[in-house]
Design an enzyme around this catalytic site. Structure first.
Site, PDB file in Angstrom:
ATOM      1  N   ARG A  10       0.835  -1.208   0.000  1.00 44.31           N
ATOM      2  CA  ARG A  10       0.000   0.000   0.000  1.00 44.31           C
ATOM      3  C   ARG A  10       0.864   1.251   0.000  1.00 44.31           C
ATOM      4  O   ARG A  10       0.568   2.221  -0.704  1.00 44.31           O
ATOM      5  CB  ARG A  10      -0.952   0.021   1.204  1.00 44.31           C
ATOM      6  CG  ARG A  10      -1.987   1.149   1.097  1.00 44.31           C
ATOM      7  CD  ARG A  10      -2.928   1.209   2.293  1.00 44.31           C
ATOM      8  NE  ARG A  10      -4.034   2.130   2.055  1.00 44.31           N
ATOM      9  CZ  ARG A  10      -3.990   3.444   2.262  1.00 44.31           C
ATOM     10  NH1 ARG A  10      -2.879   4.000   2.727  1.00 44.31           N
ATOM     11  NH2 ARG A  10      -5.053   4.198   2.021  1.00 44.31           N
ATOM     12  N   CYS A  11       1.940   1.243   0.771  1.00 42.77           N
ATOM     13  CA  CYS A  11       2.841   2.390   0.809  1.00 42.77           C
ATOM     14  C   CYS A  11       3.429   2.692  -0.578  1.00 42.77           C
ATOM     15  O   CYS A  11       3.691   3.841  -0.912  1.00 42.77           O
ATOM     16  CB  CYS A  11       3.993   2.135   1.782  1.00 42.77           C
ATOM     17  SG  CYS A  11       3.512   2.012   3.508  1.00 42.77           S
TER      18      CYS A  11
END
Length: 409
Positions: free
Chosen positions: A398-399
């Protein structure tokens, strides 16, 4: 024309995503400056690139359009005027106007092609790159003191943080740490000058010049009407309230902002390092954020009848999620299965940092095998990617991704 930005959930089918392939900026890390540049270790560039390519291809194989930050920036700098303005803003943001090398560095960069210019700004400029006869200041001559005119930006492959899509708009985020403040400047130029975005009404819900910090890793779009934001080491209560006001006042579909306090430490850097949405009613969570007896400090911000923000406090995450999502049941899937050792180890390697590409379909790091198996036991399809080097930056799938377009649920 179809609007280029649309993100109204965490789990809607992902159609377009922005990535940054790790480059020379990672190789410009050295042990002496790791803390300054927010790294714990030095990734091996050929391997981290292979792992990142695997990640990008895993998304493409599921029909996701992959855009690259470095490519969009190059394409946005399509006139001499935009190029010069970009270089000047970047040098000012890099403090080159203070250290006295502004004109030398400006000329040096403007002589490059767009690709060379963007790569150089991202990877950093060494003092050794400028001829000695052009150096007029003492600090320029003391190369052993600090080698860079402009620091590299090794955190750029975490595209989630400098900007985030909310509905048809974006936040261009005022970043907390000095090492990352310049990163949001790239998105400013993409939104304002890239042909893909120019000509569309793209609200900027908060911009990079705001005085208080907020970052994309703390912003989770729970539904078309609700966003969760972490009050964290990187995102302030002031910026969260400012964002809420802007969302409420500017015809956004967002009706509620759920502000969640999490411990302010590096291991729990952003909300998405301890909490992500993986299906309509399922979430990953690191058990340590729940506090004693499962209580937390949670605030629901809404637009009051008098135009002021109305704030109410809660203390149970599960109950809040059921309330704002109008669900009768919520499933919290603990990182590492809640085991004291596995949970701590896998959270450090972003076991809770999943990227949903459709309801019940997520991308995760392969190394978090306990968490991944537990996700599968809860009916989640898990797409694993290699992560021996990617994980050294302390950020997960996600980052590493900024969704630009998701299908509405």
């Amino acid at each position: 024309m179809k609007h280029p930005i649309n993100v109204t959930s965490e789990i809607g089918e992902l159609k377009t995503v922005l990535l940054k392939r790790p480059g020379k900026e990672v190789e410009n890390l050295t042990p002496d400056f790791l803390e300054r540049l927010l790294f714990d270790d030095i990734p091996y560039l050929p391997t981290i690139q292979k792992e990142h390519d695997y990640f990008a291809n895993a998304l493409r194989n599921r029909g996701v359009e992959v855009l690259y930050l470095e490519t969009l920036v190059c394409e946005a700098l399509h006139t001499p005027e935009i190029r010069e303005q970009f270089v000047e803003e970047m040098l000012i943001a890099s403090k080159a106007n203070i250290n006295g090398a502004f004109n030398q560095l400006k000329n040096y960069l403007l002589e490059m092609t767009n690709q060379q210019l963007v790569d150089k700004v991202m990877s950093g400029i060494l003092k050794s790159e400028i001829p000695s006869n052009q150096k007029t200041h003492l600090y320029e001559l003391t190369e052993d003191f600090y080698p860079f005119y402009i620091d590299p930006m090794p955190n750029l492959y975490f595209t989630r943080d400098p900007a985030a899509s909310i509905g048809n708009g974006v936040t261009i985020n005022p970043m907390k740490r000095t090492a990352r403040k310049r990163e949001s400047l790239f998105m400013k130029y993409i939104i304002n000058h890239h042909p893909r975005f120019v000509g569309h009404d793209i609200p900027v819900w908060i911009d990079r010049d705001y005085n208080f910090s907020i970052e994309g890793g703390d912003q989770l779009i729970l539904s078309k009407e609700t966003i969760a934001i972490g009050i964290s080491d990187r995102s302030t209560a002031q910026a969260i309230e400012k964002l809420a006001v802007n969302l409420f006042e500017n015809n956004s579909t967002i009706k509620k902002v759920v502000a969640i306090e999490i411990p302010k430490c590096r291991a729990f850097m952003h909300l998405d390092t301890v909490f992500t949405m993986v299906d309509f009613n399922k979430f990953t969570i690191h058990p340590e954020i729940l506090g004693k007896h499962g209580t937390m400090r949670i605030y629901i911000l809404e637009n009051g009848s008098d135009g002021a923000v109305q704030i109410t406090e809660r203390n149970n995450l599960k109950e809040v999620l059921m309330e704002v999502l109008d669900l009768e049941e919520i499933v919290l899937i603990p990182c590492g299965g809640g085991d004291q050792i596995a949970a701590s180890r896998e959270q450090w390697n972003d076991g809770s940092n999943t990227l949903a590409i459709a309801p019940g379909v997520v991308v995760t790091y392969d190394r978090n095998f306990v968490s991944n198996e537990l996700l599968r036991q809860h009916g989640i399809e898990v797409i694993e990617i290699p992560s021996s080097e990617l994980s050294r930056g302390r950020g997960g799938p996600r980052c590493m991704s900024m969704p630009i377009y998701r299908e509405d649920l």
